[in-house]
Design an enzyme around this catalytic site. Structure first.
Site, mmCIF file in Angstrom:
data_model
loop_
_atom_site.group_PDB
_atom_site.id
_atom_site.type_symbol
_atom_site.label_atom_id
_atom_site.label_comp_id
_atom_site.label_asym_id
_atom_site.label_seq_id
_atom_site.Cartn_x
_atom_site.Cartn_y
_atom_site.Cartn_z
ATOM 1 N N ARG A 142 118.708 158.953 42.666
ATOM 2 C CA ARG A 142 119.280 157.607 42.749
ATOM 3 C C ARG A 142 119.491 157.000 41.376
ATOM 4 N NH1 ARG A 142 115.070 155.337 47.337
ATOM 5 N NH2 ARG A 142 115.150 157.212 48.642
ATOM 6 N N GLU A 164 126.569 156.532 52.781
ATOM 7 C CA GLU A 164 126.098 155.143 52.834
ATOM 8 C C GLU A 164 126.195 154.474 51.471
ATOM 9 O OE1 GLU A 164 122.041 152.725 54.178
ATOM 10 O OE2 GLU A 164 121.949 154.533 52.966
#
Length: 484
Positions: free
Chosen positions: A96, A167
């Site tokens: 991330r 997403e």
């Protein structure tokens, strides 16, 4: 200056070529060959058609572990024992933050040890072929769930690997997740992600995009969450995305949650182009959970009951072990089954709750006001407008760590437990809506015999983890308000 315009093919290719050098697996990506792989997948693994054709809310958990075989086993268990209709692959925290070297170290340590050294699946490190092994091994569609402000390489690898849903978004994966990324940069990064999804879609492989609806997950007023969804949906549509799932996170008051989900669908269909198929996803409670599993199951059950009334297209489930962190596969499957039981028992009942129409109108009016402010700030351009609106405070998200948001808006619950705005700061809402929020918070203050103050905000943040909805002082009980 950044604008909401479609990237051309040359620019898309140029950015992709630069990204290939960020990690060696990026050089495995071949768009034309990826199209062939997607076309080989059976209908049961095609995310958008499965979601868009469902006749009941589909259930999807969160789940991600470092090793490929363990991820396959985990997802297979959640499908077979939990009854998951759609499957996730949750990405690890190092990925991330684009720290692929550290993710590689964690992956190696997980392979050589007895414990998982990453909190998710490092898809970039696994590369295209491992992603395809995962896709081949499962019978249901699988989505990439992550939290990455700069998700460009992750999107390249996972989409080439066969995933058909991705997403996140430039606001929902910036404002709640990071401090150091400016909004203009994340919008630019996500224009590439959305254009890549659009390029697949234009070749007949529909990629579903799902902005992250809960934002900070802590008492987010519905109008703010929905406005962010509409902006991210519009940005994605500009780049050619044609399947968009708008999200919303449960706040706990059933009337308000049902009203918000209905407003989300209506406004999504109104604000997004006719070429886009709009679906909705309801996230079960994203705040603190009770430490006791029985009480936690009560929170999950409320989410299932709400979904049965509101009928979103998809529900993201929780487990009774949320309090302790990453749940066991057994607990994760239990949360799925609990939600399914509530939905299946209630969905065919004709349940009429007082106050939904009034609440929905209030949410829609407030959302339109925020969207008007964004358009005005950008002179009609939603990309520039949302940057300017956050910069001025006309748009804001409570409890946000990002420097791109003022974080000055504060929410609190009213006497029904509906989330209202206690501190508006510079949020672009008309005076009559502000007065409605103030009046309903005033009702609660009178019930509890105290002044409206930040103490109410703090009490509400911890209330559900303490076993109640409204953070009332000890011994105080609420009653029905005029809002009912």
């Amino acid at each position: 200056m950044l604008t909401d315009t479609k990237l051309d093919a040359d620019e898309l290719q140029h950015i992709a070529n630069d990204l290939r050098d960020n990690w060696h697996t990026g050089r495995q990506v071949d768009f034309e060959e990826a199209i062939v792989f997607h076309e080989s997948l059976p209908a049961s693994k095609q995310f958008a058609p499965v979601l868009e054709s469902a006749d009941r809310p589909l259930l999807q958990p969160r789940a991600g572990v470092p090793l490929l075989e363990d991820q396959i086993d985990l997802l297979r268990y959640l499908q077979e024992e939990g009854g998951a209709d759609l499957l996730p692959t949750t990405i690890d925290s190092y990925t991330r933050d684009n720290q692929y070297e550290k993710a590689e170290e964690g992956l190696a340590a997980s392979r050589n040890g007895d414990t998982d050294e990453l909190n998710g699946f490092p898809a970039v490190n696994h590369g295209v072929e491992d992603c395809r092994r995962l896709i081949r091994a499962l019978d249901a569609p699988i989505e990439v769930r992550h939290g990455t402000p700069d998700a460009r390489l992750l999107a390249m690898v996972t989409l080439a690997g066969g995933f058909q849903s991705f997403e996140g978004g430039p606001i929902s994966y910036n404002i709640p997740y990071t401090k150091r990324h400016d909004l203009a940069t994340t919008i630019e990064h996500w224009q590439f992600v959305d254009r890549l999804c659009g390029a697949y879609t234009e070749r007949g492989v529909t990629i579903n995009r799902e902005p992250f609806g809960p934002l900070t997950g802590t008492l987010v007023p519905p109008c703010i969450a929905i406005a962010v969804m509409l902006v991210e949906g519009q940005l994605a549509a500009t780049q050619g995305v044609r399947s968009i799932t708008l999200g919303y996170g449960q706040v706990g008051n059933v009337v308000q949650d049902v009203a918000a989900l209905r407003a989300l669908r209506k406004l999504g269909e109104e604000f997004l182009p006719d070429s886009v198929t709009v679906t909705t996803v309801f996230h079960e409670w994203m705040g603190g959970f009770p430490p006791d599993e029985a009480r936690a199951n009560g929170v999950i059950s409320l989410g299932g009951a709400t979904a049965a009334v509101a009928k979103p297209d998809k529900v993201i489930t929780k487990s009774p072990q949320e309090f302790q962190g990453v749940p066991t596969k057994e607990a994760n499957a239990s949360g799925l089954r609990t939600t399914r039981q509530l939905i299946d028992m209630m969905i065919e009942q004709d349940i009429d709750l007082n106050g939904i129409a009034e609440e929905r109108e209030l949410i829609e009016r407030a959302t339109r006001a925020l969207m008007d402010a964004i358009y005005e700030a950008g002179d009609g351009d939603v990309a520039q407008g949302v940057i300017e609106a956050f910069d001025s405070g006309a748009m804001d998200v409570p409890f946000a760590p990002s420097d791109a948001a003022a974080g000055a808006v504060l929410p609190a619950r009213d006497d029904d437990g509906r989330v209202r705005i206690f501190e508006f700061a510079d949020l672009a809402l008309p005076d009559d809506i502000k007065e409605t929020h103030k009046a309903r918070l005033g009702e609660r203050a009178r019930t509890e015999g105290r002044d409206q103050s930040f103490r109410m905000v703090a009490d509400d943040v911890d209330a559900i983890s303490d076993g109640k909805l409204i953070g009332r002082p000890s011994g105080k009980q609420g009653g029905a308000s005029d809002a009912d």
